[in-house]
Scaffold this motif. Sequence first.
Motif, PDB file in Angstrom:
ATOM      1  N   TYR A 125      -6.229   2.328  -6.894  1.00 46.54           N
ATOM      2  CA  TYR A 125      -7.087   1.137  -6.944  1.00 46.54           C
ATOM      3  C   TYR A 125      -6.243  -0.126  -6.752  1.00 46.54           C
ATOM      4  CZ  TYR A 125     -11.478   3.402  -8.399  1.00 46.54           C
ATOM      5  OH  TYR A 125     -12.631   4.141  -8.440  1.00 46.54           O
ATOM      6  N   GLN A 126      -5.074  -0.157  -7.365  1.00 48.17           N
ATOM      7  CA  GLN A 126      -4.205  -1.314  -7.198  1.00 48.17           C
ATOM      8  C   GLN A 126      -3.696  -1.411  -5.759  1.00 48.17           C
ATOM      9  OE1 GLN A 126      -1.382  -0.928 -10.426  1.00 48.17           O
ATOM     10  NE2 GLN A 126      -2.808  -1.876 -11.868  1.00 48.17           N
ATOM     11  N   ALA A 127      -3.437  -0.286  -5.137  1.00 50.80           N
ATOM     12  CA  ALA A 127      -3.010  -0.283  -3.729  1.00 50.80           C
ATOM     13  C   ALA A 127      -4.105  -0.864  -2.838  1.00 50.80           C
ATOM     14  CB  ALA A 127      -2.657   1.138  -3.289  1.00 50.80           C
ATOM     15  N   ILE A 128      -5.341  -0.500  -3.108  1.00 51.30           N
ATOM     16  CA  ILE A 128      -6.477  -1.021  -2.328  1.00 51.30           C
ATOM     17  C   ILE A 128      -6.568  -2.535  -2.492  1.00 51.30           C
ATOM     18  CG2 ILE A 128      -9.001  -1.052  -2.134  1.00 51.30           C
ATOM     19  CD1 ILE A 128      -8.891   1.952  -3.086  1.00 51.30           C
ATOM     20  N   LEU A 129      -6.487  -2.988  -3.725  1.00 51.39           N
ATOM     21  CA  LEU A 129      -6.589  -4.427  -3.982  1.00 51.39           C
ATOM     22  C   LEU A 129      -5.458  -5.201  -3.313  1.00 51.39           C
ATOM     23  CD1 LEU A 129      -7.748  -4.251  -7.695  1.00 51.39           C
ATOM     24  CD2 LEU A 129      -9.106  -5.013  -5.737  1.00 51.39           C
ATOM     25  N   LEU A 130      -4.262  -4.660  -3.358  1.00 51.30           N
ATOM     26  CA  LEU A 130      -3.139  -5.321  -2.688  1.00 51.30           C
ATOM     27  C   LEU A 130      -3.334  -5.359  -1.175  1.00 51.30           C
ATOM     28  CD1 LEU A 130      -0.203  -3.949  -4.822  1.00 51.30           C
ATOM     29  CD2 LEU A 130      -0.713  -6.374  -4.439  1.00 51.30           C
TER      30      LEU A 130
ATOM     31  N   GLY B 103      -8.933  13.045  -5.464  1.00 51.14           N
ATOM     32  CA  GLY B 103      -8.496  13.418  -4.115  1.00 51.14           C
ATOM     33  C   GLY B 103      -9.287  12.663  -3.058  1.00 51.14           C
ATOM     34  N   ARG B 104     -10.595  12.558  -3.253  1.00 49.24           N
ATOM     35  CA  ARG B 104     -11.447  11.785  -2.338  1.00 49.24           C
ATOM     36  C   ARG B 104     -11.065  10.306  -2.362  1.00 49.24           C
ATOM     37  NH1 ARG B 104     -13.725  12.006   1.284  1.00 49.24           N
ATOM     38  NH2 ARG B 104     -15.563  10.814   0.825  1.00 49.24           N
ATOM     39  N   LEU B 105     -10.804   9.794  -3.569  1.00 49.06           N
ATOM     40  CA  LEU B 105     -10.406   8.394  -3.711  1.00 49.06           C
ATOM     41  C   LEU B 105      -9.140   8.113  -2.906  1.00 49.06           C
ATOM     42  CD1 LEU B 105     -10.645   5.575  -5.017  1.00 49.06           C
ATOM     43  CD2 LEU B 105      -9.486   6.522  -7.036  1.00 49.06           C
ATOM     44  N   LEU B 106      -8.174   8.993  -2.985  1.00 43.70           N
ATOM     45  CA  LEU B 106      -6.936   8.822  -2.219  1.00 43.70           C
ATOM     46  C   LEU B 106      -7.219   8.832  -0.713  1.00 43.70           C
ATOM     47  CD1 LEU B 106      -4.590  11.152  -4.300  1.00 43.70           C
ATOM     48  CD2 LEU B 106      -4.499   8.658  -4.201  1.00 43.70           C
TER      49      LEU B 106
ATOM     50  N   PHE C  20       0.827  -1.202   0.000  1.00 50.17           N
ATOM     51  CA  PHE C  20       0.000   0.000   0.000  1.00 50.17           C
ATOM     52  C   PHE C  20       0.864   1.255   0.000  1.00 50.17           C
ATOM     53  CE2 PHE C  20      -2.261   3.486   1.972  1.00 50.17           C
ATOM     54  CZ  PHE C  20      -3.372   3.557   1.146  1.00 50.17           C
ATOM     55  N   ASP C  21       1.884   1.272   0.835  1.00 51.03           N
ATOM     56  CA  ASP C  21       2.762   2.445   0.900  1.00 51.03           C
ATOM     57  C   ASP C  21       3.387   2.734  -0.470  1.00 51.03           C
ATOM     58  OD1 ASP C  21       2.158   2.709   3.575  1.00 51.03           O
ATOM     59  OD2 ASP C  21       4.077   1.908   4.279  1.00 51.03           O
ATOM     60  N   ARG C  22       3.864   1.694  -1.129  1.00 54.72           N
ATOM     61  CA  ARG C  22       4.504   1.877  -2.432  1.00 54.72           C
ATOM     62  C   ARG C  22       3.526   2.420  -3.472  1.00 54.72           C
ATOM     63  NH1 ARG C  22       5.531  -2.359  -6.916  1.00 54.72           N
ATOM     64  NH2 ARG C  22       6.567  -1.041  -8.426  1.00 54.72           N
ATOM     65  N   TRP C  23       2.399   1.740  -3.624  1.00 54.41           N
ATOM     66  CA  TRP C  23       1.461   2.104  -4.688  1.00 54.41           C
ATOM     67  C   TRP C  23       0.726   3.404  -4.375  1.00 54.41           C
ATOM     68  CZ3 TRP C  23       1.410  -0.225  -9.365  1.00 54.41           C
ATOM     69  CH2 TRP C  23       2.164  -1.402  -9.470  1.00 54.41           C
ATOM     70  N   SER C  24       0.407   3.651  -3.120  1.00 59.16           N
ATOM     71  CA  SER C  24      -0.283   4.906  -2.787  1.00 59.16           C
ATOM     72  C   SER C  24       0.658   6.095  -2.904  1.00 59.16           C
ATOM     73  CB  SER C  24      -0.915   4.841  -1.395  1.00 59.16           C
ATOM     74  OG  SER C  24       0.071   4.753  -0.390  1.00 59.16           O
ATOM     75  N   SER C  25       1.937   5.889  -2.639  1.00 62.33           N
ATOM     76  CA  SER C  25       2.920   6.957  -2.818  1.00 62.33           C
ATOM     77  C   SER C  25       3.012   7.358  -4.292  1.00 62.33           C
ATOM     78  CB  SER C  25       4.285   6.497  -2.300  1.00 62.33           C
ATOM     79  OG  SER C  25       5.273   7.455  -2.588  1.00 62.33           O
TER      80      SER C  25
ATOM     81  N   ALA D 163       1.980  10.972  -6.014  1.00 64.36           N
ATOM     82  CA  ALA D 163       2.891  11.707  -6.894  1.00 64.36           C
ATOM     83  C   ALA D 163       2.202  12.044  -8.220  1.00 64.36           C
ATOM     84  CB  ALA D 163       4.163  10.901  -7.138  1.00 64.36           C
ATOM     85  N   PHE D 164       1.458  11.103  -8.781  1.00 66.36           N
ATOM     86  CA  PHE D 164       0.707  11.385 -10.012  1.00 66.36           C
ATOM     87  C   PHE D 164      -0.350  12.462  -9.766  1.00 66.36           C
ATOM     88  CE2 PHE D 164       1.944   7.038 -11.626  1.00 66.36           C
ATOM     89  CZ  PHE D 164       2.632   7.488 -12.744  1.00 66.36           C
ATOM     90  N   PHE D 165      -1.027  12.379  -8.622  1.00 65.35           N
ATOM     91  CA  PHE D 165      -2.060  13.363  -8.283  1.00 65.35           C
ATOM     92  C   PHE D 165      -1.452  14.758  -8.150  1.00 65.35           C
ATOM     93  CE2 PHE D 165      -4.734  15.623  -5.169  1.00 65.35           C
ATOM     94  CZ  PHE D 165      -5.953  15.579  -5.843  1.00 65.35           C
TER      95      PHE D 165
END
Length: 181
Positions: free
Chosen positions: A77-82, A154-157, A39-44, A48-50
């Motif tokens: 979304y991938q971070a959530i799934l992981l 932003g809400r999704l994050l 999660f830390d990797r993918w959400s980071s 950065a993209f946001f």
Amino acid sequence: FFSLLEKEGILLYDAGNVPLVSAAAPDLIGIRLTAQKDFDRWSSQARAFFDSAIFNQQKKEYRLAVFLLHQAAEQIYQAILLAFMGYKPCTHNLDKLRRYTPRFSIELALLFPRDAAGEDRLFKLLLASYVDARYKEDYHITEYELEQLLYRIGRLLAIAGRICQNRFISLEKMAAAGHTQ
């Protein structure tokens, strides 16, 4: 998965040649640590993209900004799934990724309602941006539409951060109580 299958599954056929091995209890602490790391990797990356999308919006580079929002949404979304499943499908299709996540939070299901024409168009703009914003001259997004998408991503994050943190806490509590998944 396999421990649950052994516990609750129905044996359909047994040739009697090879005994089924008893499943070990899942390592909930290990699952939690891996989920947190993923999660830390993918959400980071999503963050950065946001942030880059916001920068490009300020520079009036709307097409690039919406592409970056697509990337942010895909990553989160991938971070959530992981975090919840330990798996992420190999797809860039936001519609597919979005459809995998409502079971984790009703807020995720309500973020992009598809029941009104304007709402559907907004999501389709985001969906199409992966290719069209970069390569098709006729792709167009208004400043207002981009602002709406910035708000939604932003809400999704924020939702992802909260529900995944709750998932990690739940895994810790189950491990402390000696439960299996």
